[in-house]
Write a protein that holds these residues in place. Sequence first.
Motif, PDB file in Angstrom:
ATOM      1  N   PRO A 111      43.690  47.402  55.320  1.00 48.27           N
ATOM      2  CA  PRO A 111      44.595  46.357  55.414  1.00 48.27           C
ATOM      3  C   PRO A 111      43.997  45.346  54.060  1.00 48.27           C
ATOM      4  CG  PRO A 111      43.085  46.074  57.205  1.00 48.27           C
ATOM      5  CD  PRO A 111      42.887  47.411  56.379  1.00 48.27           C
ATOM      6  N   MET A 112      45.418  44.791  53.842  1.00 47.56           N
ATOM      7  CA  MET A 112      45.457  43.743  52.834  1.00 47.56           C
ATOM      8  C   MET A 112      45.232  42.340  53.557  1.00 47.56           C
ATOM      9  SD  MET A 112      47.718  43.281  49.472  1.00 47.56           S
ATOM     10  CE  MET A 112      47.272  44.989  49.059  1.00 47.56           C
ATOM     11  N   ILE A 113      45.675  42.208  54.937  1.00 51.44           N
ATOM     12  CA  ILE A 113      45.732  41.203  55.570  1.00 51.44           C
ATOM     13  C   ILE A 113      45.282  41.189  56.722  1.00 51.44           C
ATOM     14  CG2 ILE A 113      47.266  39.736  53.913  1.00 51.44           C
ATOM     15  CD1 ILE A 113      48.850  40.742  57.035  1.00 51.44           C
TER      16      ILE A 113
ATOM     17  N   ASP B 213      51.109  42.659  39.439  1.00 56.36           N
ATOM     18  CA  ASP B 213      50.007  42.300  39.048  1.00 56.36           C
ATOM     19  C   ASP B 213      49.129  41.963  40.000  1.00 56.36           C
ATOM     20  OD1 ASP B 213      50.782  43.038  36.550  1.00 56.36           O
ATOM     21  OD2 ASP B 213      51.275  41.297  35.931  1.00 56.36           O
ATOM     22  N   LEU B 214      49.750  41.163  41.038  1.00 53.08           N
ATOM     23  CA  LEU B 214      48.837  40.807  42.119  1.00 53.08           C
ATOM     24  C   LEU B 214      48.220  41.866  42.940  1.00 53.08           C
ATOM     25  CD1 LEU B 214      50.835  37.893  44.107  1.00 53.08           C
ATOM     26  CD2 LEU B 214      48.685  37.776  43.086  1.00 53.08           C
ATOM     27  N   ALA B 215      48.912  42.876  43.151  1.00 52.59           N
ATOM     28  CA  ALA B 215      48.565  44.162  44.031  1.00 52.59           C
ATOM     29  C   ALA B 215      47.585  44.643  43.375  1.00 52.59           C
ATOM     30  CB  ALA B 215      49.770  45.281  44.173  1.00 52.59           C
ATOM     31  N   ALA B 216      47.579  44.810  41.896  1.00 50.05           N
ATOM     32  CA  ALA B 216      46.619  45.660  41.038  1.00 50.05           C
ATOM     33  C   ALA B 216      45.281  44.479  41.155  1.00 50.05           C
ATOM     34  CB  ALA B 216      47.051  45.715  39.618  1.00 50.05           C
ATOM     35  N   GLY B 217      45.368  43.116  41.331  1.00 50.03           N
ATOM     36  CA  GLY B 217      44.281  42.344  41.222  1.00 50.03           C
ATOM     37  C   GLY B 217      43.524  42.334  42.692  1.00 50.03           C
TER      38      GLY B 217
ATOM     39  N   ALA C  11      43.025  45.024  44.066  1.00 51.25           N
ATOM     40  CA  ALA C  11      42.597  46.379  44.081  1.00 51.25           C
ATOM     41  C   ALA C  11      43.329  47.167  45.142  1.00 51.25           C
ATOM     42  CB  ALA C  11      41.019  46.525  44.680  1.00 51.25           C
ATOM     43  N   GLN C  12      44.707  46.975  45.114  1.00 50.73           N
ATOM     44  CA  GLN C  12      45.529  47.743  46.107  1.00 50.73           C
ATOM     45  C   GLN C  12      46.916  48.103  45.335  1.00 50.73           C
ATOM     46  OE1 GLN C  12      45.169  48.918  49.080  1.00 50.73           O
ATOM     47  NE2 GLN C  12      43.753  47.498  50.304  1.00 50.73           N
ATOM     48  N   PRO C  13      46.557  48.636  44.222  1.00 49.57           N
ATOM     49  CA  PRO C  13      48.008  49.007  43.219  1.00 49.57           C
ATOM     50  C   PRO C  13      48.920  49.674  43.993  1.00 49.57           C
ATOM     51  CG  PRO C  13      46.035  50.269  42.624  1.00 49.57           C
ATOM     52  CD  PRO C  13      45.410  49.360  43.535  1.00 49.57           C
ATOM     53  N   ILE C  14      50.311  49.192  43.584  1.00 47.75           N
ATOM     54  CA  ILE C  14      51.394  49.795  44.192  1.00 47.75           C
ATOM     55  C   ILE C  14      51.719  50.645  43.186  1.00 47.75           C
ATOM     56  CG2 ILE C  14      53.765  49.632  44.831  1.00 47.75           C
ATOM     57  CD1 ILE C  14      53.120  46.582  45.340  1.00 47.75           C
ATOM     58  N   THR C  15      51.675  52.192  43.653  1.00 52.10           N
ATOM     59  CA  THR C  15      51.889  53.254  42.605  1.00 52.10           C
ATOM     60  C   THR C  15      53.134  54.201  43.268  1.00 52.10           C
ATOM     61  OG1 THR C  15      50.403  54.649  44.249  1.00 52.10           O
ATOM     62  CG2 THR C  15      49.302  53.813  42.532  1.00 52.10           C
TER      63      THR C  15
ATOM     64  N   ARG D 195      53.473  47.080  52.145  1.00 55.23           N
ATOM     65  CA  ARG D 195      52.473  46.649  51.360  1.00 55.23           C
ATOM     66  C   ARG D 195      52.845  45.627  50.259  1.00 55.23           C
ATOM     67  NH1 ARG D 195      47.459  48.841  50.147  1.00 55.23           N
ATOM     68  NH2 ARG D 195      47.638  48.702  52.262  1.00 55.23           N
ATOM     69  N   PHE D 196      54.132  45.745  50.127  1.00 58.84           N
ATOM     70  CA  PHE D 196      54.679  44.305  49.370  1.00 58.84           C
ATOM     71  C   PHE D 196      54.312  42.994  50.343  1.00 58.84           C
ATOM     72  CE2 PHE D 196      57.153  47.336  47.125  1.00 58.84           C
ATOM     73  CZ  PHE D 196      56.784  46.815  45.630  1.00 58.84           C
ATOM     74  N   MET D 197      54.740  43.258  51.686  1.00 57.25           N
ATOM     75  CA  MET D 197      54.536  41.922  52.591  1.00 57.25           C
ATOM     76  C   MET D 197      53.061  41.757  52.608  1.00 57.25           C
ATOM     77  SD  MET D 197      57.267  40.785  53.827  1.00 57.25           S
ATOM     78  CE  MET D 197      57.904  41.141  52.086  1.00 57.25           C
ATOM     79  N   GLY D 198      52.063  42.631  52.483  1.00 65.30           N
ATOM     80  CA  GLY D 198      50.553  42.369  52.469  1.00 65.30           C
ATOM     81  C   GLY D 198      50.378  41.453  51.317  1.00 65.30           C
ATOM     82  N   VAL D 199      50.972  42.061  50.248  1.00 68.66           N
ATOM     83  CA  VAL D 199      50.639  41.127  48.823  1.00 68.66           C
ATOM     84  C   VAL D 199      50.981  39.864  48.907  1.00 68.66           C
ATOM     85  CG1 VAL D 199      51.139  40.958  46.467  1.00 68.66           C
ATOM     86  CG2 VAL D 199      50.608  43.307  47.431  1.00 68.66           C
ATOM     87  N   ARG D 200      52.241  39.510  49.632  1.00 71.79           N
ATOM     88  CA  ARG D 200      52.805  38.217  49.611  1.00 71.79           C
ATOM     89  C   ARG D 200      51.906  37.461  50.476  1.00 71.79           C
ATOM     90  NH1 ARG D 200      58.862  37.350  51.773  1.00 71.79           N
ATOM     91  NH2 ARG D 200      57.868  36.715  54.046  1.00 71.79           N
ATOM     92  N   THR D 201      51.705  38.029  51.462  1.00 70.48           N
ATOM     93  CA  THR D 201      51.247  37.368  52.374  1.00 70.48           C
ATOM     94  C   THR D 201      49.554  36.812  52.282  1.00 70.48           C
ATOM     95  OG1 THR D 201      52.059  38.280  54.471  1.00 70.48           O
ATOM     96  CG2 THR D 201      49.989  37.307  54.976  1.00 70.48           C
ATOM     97  N   ARG D 202      48.694  37.693  51.454  1.00 68.16           N
ATOM     98  CA  ARG D 202      47.520  37.376  50.871  1.00 68.16           C
ATOM     99  C   ARG D 202      47.646  36.351  49.710  1.00 68.16           C
ATOM    100  NH1 ARG D 202      42.955  41.574  48.892  1.00 68.16           N
ATOM    101  NH2 ARG D 202      41.508  40.251  47.937  1.00 68.16           N
TER     102      ARG D 202
END
Length: 298
Positions: A35-37, A266-270, A272-276, A72-79
């Motif tokens: 999980p990212m969050i 870029d946030l996701a990559a930072g 360490a959870q790149p969106i592929t 995963r996008f919501m995880g990026v945003r929340t974090r």
Amino acid sequence: MMRTEGDSWDIVTSVGLTALGVATFRALETIDPEPMIHDDYAAWFVEAAGEPHFTQMLDDPASVGKMRRFGRFMGVRTRFFDEFFAAAWQQGVRQAVILASGLDARAYRLDWPAGTVVFEIDQPRVLEFKDRVLAEHGAVAKADRRVVAVDLRDDWPAALTAAGLDPERPTAWSAEGLLPFLPGSAHDALFERIDALSSPGSSVATDDFGRGLDPQRFADTEEKFFGSNPFGNLDVSDLWYDDARAVPGDWLARQGWSVHSTTPVDLAAGYAQPITDMPAELLDLMQQARYVSAEKRR
């Protein structure tokens, strides 16, 4: 479901339903093996609302399929917003305002320093639902949480100051997942009011699609990338406004704020959870989106 002037909603209609959808994907991200969050409150809201599309997702996460990518996008945003508030309190800020707070549980799940006041602004029926669910579960806030039931198209600064906001002290402001749902005039007034209520040392964070916001293009790309509409039968783009408005980062910079901007990719990559495995259409859309943070200079 088109917008009208002065429209309102509860948690299972119109804009309120999008908040419920975001809570669903926060809950799904929380139970992900990596999980990212962590948001253990999100599932409470989804279960209490009983909306079939979202409860089915939580009951059978395997059925989500490609829509897991949206989580995963919501995880990026929340974090991003979690870390924004943490950075603010590390600078000594003890006032936070969550604009259009929806089902945001940060007042409960983040480790706020002692003495922090967290103001939550949203529609009355949304906050009523949220408070009822939290009370039923015996949730205890980790900050002095104050709800401000007011429409952001109305005179919310008066309601906020009446609830105790001190404009002479620095404030951390978040406008998460909000801007497309405001008419251009209310959008621009939002930042003017934030600026007027912010003393030096205040900060603000928002996510902004800016000039790349094309509702139909978003809907088409969403269907292609996620396999189906993450929000069920609700076309979120029908709830957006695409009229003229200021670019938040540019406007804040002109007012003397120090601005930083990045993309969700870029946030996701930072993190360490790149969106592929991202189709070119979505990559282009995501590169136009911005996560913006700014600090008012001393």
